[in-house]
Scaffold this motif. Structure first.
Motif, PDB file in Angstrom:
ATOM      1  N   LEU A  14      58.334  46.984  11.176  1.00  0.00           N
ATOM      2  CA  LEU A  14      58.523  48.102  10.249  1.00  0.00           C
ATOM      3  C   LEU A  14      58.290  47.650   8.804  1.00  0.00           C
ATOM      4  O   LEU A  14      57.653  48.362   8.010  1.00  0.00           O
ATOM      5  CB  LEU A  14      59.940  48.671  10.381  1.00  0.00           C
ATOM      6  N   GLU A  15      58.807  46.485   8.460  1.00  0.00           N
ATOM      7  CA  GLU A  15      58.600  45.957   7.104  1.00  0.00           C
ATOM      8  C   GLU A  15      57.123  45.712   6.837  1.00  0.00           C
ATOM      9  O   GLU A  15      56.622  45.991   5.747  1.00  0.00           O
ATOM     10  CB  GLU A  15      59.395  44.663   6.907  1.00  0.00           C
ATOM     11  N   LEU A  16      56.443  45.175   7.823  1.00  0.00           N
ATOM     12  CA  LEU A  16      55.015  44.907   7.678  1.00  0.00           C
ATOM     13  C   LEU A  16      54.256  46.202   7.384  1.00  0.00           C
ATOM     14  O   LEU A  16      53.378  46.230   6.514  1.00  0.00           O
ATOM     15  CB  LEU A  16      54.480  44.236   8.946  1.00  0.00           C
ATOM     16  N   ALA A  17      54.613  47.269   8.085  1.00  0.00           N
ATOM     17  CA  ALA A  17      53.961  48.565   7.840  1.00  0.00           C
ATOM     18  C   ALA A  17      54.217  49.034   6.409  1.00  0.00           C
ATOM     19  O   ALA A  17      53.312  49.584   5.761  1.00  0.00           O
ATOM     20  CB  ALA A  17      54.467  49.593   8.846  1.00  0.00           C
ATOM     21  N   CYS A  18      55.413  48.795   5.896  1.00  0.00           N
ATOM     22  CA  CYS A  18      55.726  49.173   4.505  1.00  0.00           C
ATOM     23  C   CYS A  18      54.880  48.380   3.514  1.00  0.00           C
ATOM     24  O   CYS A  18      54.378  48.941   2.542  1.00  0.00           O
ATOM     25  CB  CYS A  18      57.203  48.944   4.214  1.00  0.00           C
ATOM     26  N   TYR A  19      54.739  47.082   3.745  1.00  0.00           N
ATOM     27  CA  TYR A  19      53.940  46.260   2.840  1.00  0.00           C
ATOM     28  C   TYR A  19      52.469  46.659   2.900  1.00  0.00           C
ATOM     29  O   TYR A  19      51.775  46.643   1.876  1.00  0.00           O
ATOM     30  CB  TYR A  19      54.121  44.778   3.137  1.00  0.00           C
ATOM     31  N   GLN A  20      51.989  47.029   4.077  1.00  0.00           N
ATOM     32  CA  GLN A  20      50.614  47.517   4.174  1.00  0.00           C
ATOM     33  C   GLN A  20      50.450  48.804   3.375  1.00  0.00           C
ATOM     34  O   GLN A  20      49.429  49.010   2.709  1.00  0.00           O
ATOM     35  CB  GLN A  20      50.241  47.756   5.644  1.00  0.00           C
ATOM     36  N   GLU A  21      51.459  49.664   3.421  1.00  0.00           N
ATOM     37  CA  GLU A  21      51.433  50.910   2.662  1.00  0.00           C
ATOM     38  C   GLU A  21      51.410  50.622   1.161  1.00  0.00           C
ATOM     39  O   GLU A  21      50.671  51.257   0.409  1.00  0.00           O
ATOM     40  CB  GLU A  21      52.652  51.770   3.032  1.00  0.00           C
ATOM     41  N   SER A  88      63.486  29.777  22.091  1.00  0.00           N
ATOM     42  CA  SER A  88      63.071  31.167  22.258  1.00  0.00           C
ATOM     43  C   SER A  88      61.557  31.253  22.452  1.00  0.00           C
ATOM     44  O   SER A  88      60.794  30.489  21.836  1.00  0.00           O
ATOM     45  CB  SER A  88      63.478  31.972  21.024  1.00  0.00           C
ATOM     46  N   PRO A  89      61.098  32.183  23.278  1.00  0.00           N
ATOM     47  CA  PRO A  89      59.648  32.353  23.465  1.00  0.00           C
ATOM     48  C   PRO A  89      58.988  33.087  22.283  1.00  0.00           C
ATOM     49  O   PRO A  89      57.766  33.226  22.255  1.00  0.00           O
ATOM     50  CB  PRO A  89      59.555  33.192  24.745  1.00  0.00           C
ATOM     51  N   ASN A  90      59.783  33.528  21.319  1.00  0.00           N
ATOM     52  CA  ASN A  90      59.260  34.324  20.200  1.00  0.00           C
ATOM     53  C   ASN A  90      59.020  33.516  18.930  1.00  0.00           C
ATOM     54  O   ASN A  90      58.789  34.100  17.877  1.00  0.00           O
ATOM     55  CB  ASN A  90      60.234  35.470  19.893  1.00  0.00           C
ATOM     56  N   ILE A  91      59.050  32.216  19.009  1.00  0.00           N
ATOM     57  CA  ILE A  91      58.887  31.371  17.824  1.00  0.00           C
ATOM     58  C   ILE A  91      57.542  31.628  17.152  1.00  0.00           C
ATOM     59  O   ILE A  91      57.459  31.793  15.931  1.00  0.00           O
ATOM     60  CB  ILE A  91      59.036  29.880  18.188  1.00  0.00           C
ATOM     61  N   GLU A  92      56.494  31.696  17.929  1.00  0.00           N
ATOM     62  CA  GLU A  92      55.154  31.894  17.371  1.00  0.00           C
ATOM     63  C   GLU A  92      55.036  33.245  16.662  1.00  0.00           C
ATOM     64  O   GLU A  92      54.446  33.342  15.582  1.00  0.00           O
ATOM     65  CB  GLU A  92      54.098  31.785  18.474  1.00  0.00           C
ATOM     66  N   LYS A  93      55.636  34.281  17.249  1.00  0.00           N
ATOM     67  CA  LYS A  93      55.609  35.604  16.607  1.00  0.00           C
ATOM     68  C   LYS A  93      56.338  35.562  15.272  1.00  0.00           C
ATOM     69  O   LYS A  93      55.856  36.112  14.272  1.00  0.00           O
ATOM     70  CB  LYS A  93      56.257  36.649  17.505  1.00  0.00           C
ATOM     71  N   LEU A  94      57.497  34.912  15.243  1.00  0.00           N
ATOM     72  CA  LEU A  94      58.258  34.805  14.001  1.00  0.00           C
ATOM     73  C   LEU A  94      57.479  34.035  12.936  1.00  0.00           C
ATOM     74  O   LEU A  94      57.453  34.428  11.764  1.00  0.00           O
ATOM     75  CB  LEU A  94      59.608  34.133  14.264  1.00  0.00           C
ATOM     76  N   GLU A  95      56.828  32.949  13.350  1.00  0.00           N
ATOM     77  CA  GLU A  95      56.021  32.168  12.401  1.00  0.00           C
ATOM     78  C   GLU A  95      54.849  32.978  11.874  1.00  0.00           C
ATOM     79  O   GLU A  95      54.508  32.892  10.695  1.00  0.00           O
ATOM     80  CB  GLU A  95      55.533  30.878  13.064  1.00  0.00           C
ATOM     81  N   ASN A  96      54.228  33.777  12.755  1.00  0.00           N
ATOM     82  CA  ASN A  96      53.116  34.630  12.323  1.00  0.00           C
ATOM     83  C   ASN A  96      53.576  35.662  11.298  1.00  0.00           C
ATOM     84  O   ASN A  96      52.874  35.933  10.325  1.00  0.00           O
ATOM     85  CB  ASN A  96      52.466  35.321  13.518  1.00  0.00           C
ATOM     86  N   TYR A  97      54.752  36.248  11.534  1.00  0.00           N
ATOM     87  CA  TYR A  97      55.295  37.198  10.560  1.00  0.00           C
ATOM     88  C   TYR A  97      55.550  36.516   9.219  1.00  0.00           C
ATOM     89  O   TYR A  97      55.254  37.078   8.168  1.00  0.00           O
ATOM     90  CB  TYR A  97      56.592  37.840  11.070  1.00  0.00           C
ATOM     91  N   MET A  98      56.090  35.316   9.262  1.00  0.00           N
ATOM     92  CA  MET A  98      56.379  34.609   8.020  1.00  0.00           C
ATOM     93  C   MET A  98      55.095  34.363   7.227  1.00  0.00           C
ATOM     94  O   MET A  98      55.041  34.601   6.016  1.00  0.00           O
ATOM     95  CB  MET A  98      57.098  33.285   8.298  1.00  0.00           C
ATOM     96  N   GLU A  99      54.045  33.928   7.897  1.00  0.00           N
ATOM     97  CA  GLU A  99      52.762  33.700   7.223  1.00  0.00           C
ATOM     98  C   GLU A  99      52.161  35.019   6.709  1.00  0.00           C
ATOM     99  O   GLU A  99      51.618  35.066   5.608  1.00  0.00           O
ATOM    100  CB  GLU A  99      51.774  33.001   8.167  1.00  0.00           C
ATOM    101  N   THR A 100      52.273  36.058   7.515  1.00  0.00           N
ATOM    102  CA  THR A 100      51.740  37.358   7.109  1.00  0.00           C
ATOM    103  C   THR A 100      52.458  37.873   5.870  1.00  0.00           C
ATOM    104  O   THR A 100      51.828  38.386   4.942  1.00  0.00           O
ATOM    105  CB  THR A 100      51.868  38.370   8.266  1.00  0.00           C
ATOM    106  N   PHE A 101      53.796  37.727   5.829  1.00  0.00           N
ATOM    107  CA  PHE A 101      54.557  38.183   4.668  1.00  0.00           C
ATOM    108  C   PHE A 101      54.198  37.376   3.422  1.00  0.00           C
ATOM    109  O   PHE A 101      54.147  37.930   2.323  1.00  0.00           O
ATOM    110  CB  PHE A 101      56.063  38.128   4.935  1.00  0.00           C
ATOM    111  N   LYS A 102      53.939  36.093   3.585  1.00  0.00           N
ATOM    112  CA  LYS A 102      53.515  35.283   2.434  1.00  0.00           C
ATOM    113  C   LYS A 102      52.184  35.783   1.888  1.00  0.00           C
ATOM    114  O   LYS A 102      51.987  35.884   0.677  1.00  0.00           O
ATOM    115  CB  LYS A 102      53.396  33.811   2.829  1.00  0.00           C
ATOM    116  N   LYS A 103      51.255  36.108   2.791  1.00  0.00           N
ATOM    117  CA  LYS A 103      49.945  36.617   2.368  1.00  0.00           C
ATOM    118  C   LYS A 103      50.083  37.965   1.653  1.00  0.00           C
ATOM    119  O   LYS A 103      49.440  38.207   0.632  1.00  0.00           O
ATOM    120  CB  LYS A 103      49.008  36.759   3.569  1.00  0.00           C
ATOM    121  N   PHE A 104      50.926  38.837   2.198  1.00  0.00           N
ATOM    122  CA  PHE A 104      51.137  40.130   1.555  1.00  0.00           C
ATOM    123  C   PHE A 104      51.772  39.958   0.187  1.00  0.00           C
ATOM    124  O   PHE A 104      51.426  40.685  -0.752  1.00  0.00           O
ATOM    125  CB  PHE A 104      52.005  41.058   2.424  1.00  0.00           C
ATOM    126  N   ALA A 105      52.704  39.047   0.057  1.00  0.00           N
ATOM    127  CA  ALA A 105      53.352  38.823  -1.238  1.00  0.00           C
ATOM    128  C   ALA A 105      52.318  38.411  -2.288  1.00  0.00           C
ATOM    129  O   ALA A 105      52.315  38.922  -3.413  1.00  0.00           O
ATOM    130  CB  ALA A 105      54.443  37.767  -1.119  1.00  0.00           C
TER     131      ALA A 105
END
Length: 165
Positions: A14-21, A88-105
């Motif tokens: 949801l946050e990612l969609a807001c930053y894209q907006e 957790s099996p979601n480590i890669e997804k979390l890392e991808n979000y972190m990198e994506t948020f850095k790029k958006f910033a």
């Protein structure tokens, strides 16, 4: 814990969609500034304010989810460390979000800088045009000294973005 990480991942989407907006709105703002569509700027400013308010609300909700995982956590990198320790099996997804948020910033910061520069240049040009209009209506008798000779005047020139580049 798995349920909380899943909630965090859904929330990050949801946050990612807001930053894209926000990025899209800044692109609209730039286009309005470049094409001198000043009547659209007020609506765009309202959109930016509304998007930032949504981000702030989502930020508070994210902090609540982080606290459910472990009290006192404020950063996504801390969540990743907890996910690693729990394998957790979601480590890669979390890392991808972190990198994506850095790029958006970085992207949002760059767009804000460019749009601010366009606003500043537009105000400068408007100010110079206004000064030209004011001086055009100034009494013409004041351009001569007591001997009837023309006084030196400052050079009035309107610069453009192209000339300055």
């Amino acid at each position: 814990m798995k349920n909380t990480i899943t909630k965090i991942l859904n929330h990050l989407e949801l946050e990612l969609a807001c930053y894209q907006e926000i990025c899209r709105i800044y692109d609209e703002q730039k286009e309005a500034l470049v094409k001198n569509k000043y009547e659209e700027l007020e609506g765009i400013d309202k959109q930016i304010t509304a998007a930032y308010n949504r981000v702030m609300a989502l930020n508070e909700k994210r902090q609540g989810l982080f606290n459910q995982l472990k009290p006192g956590i404020t950063k996504l990198s801390d969540v990743i460390e907890i996910a690693r320790s729990e394998e957790s099996p979601n480590i890669e997804k979390l890392e991808n979000y972190m990198e994506t948020f850095k790029k958006f910033a970085k992207d949002i910061e760059r767009k804000q800088y460019v749009n601010f520069g366009l606003l500043k240049t537009g105000l400068s040009i408007s100010d110079k045009r206004l000064n030209l209009i004011i001086e055009a209506f100034a009494p013409q008798g004041s351009i001569y000294n007591e001997k009837g000779q023309s006084k030196d005047h400052k050079d009035i020139a309107v610069s453009t973005i192209i000339e300055e580049a």
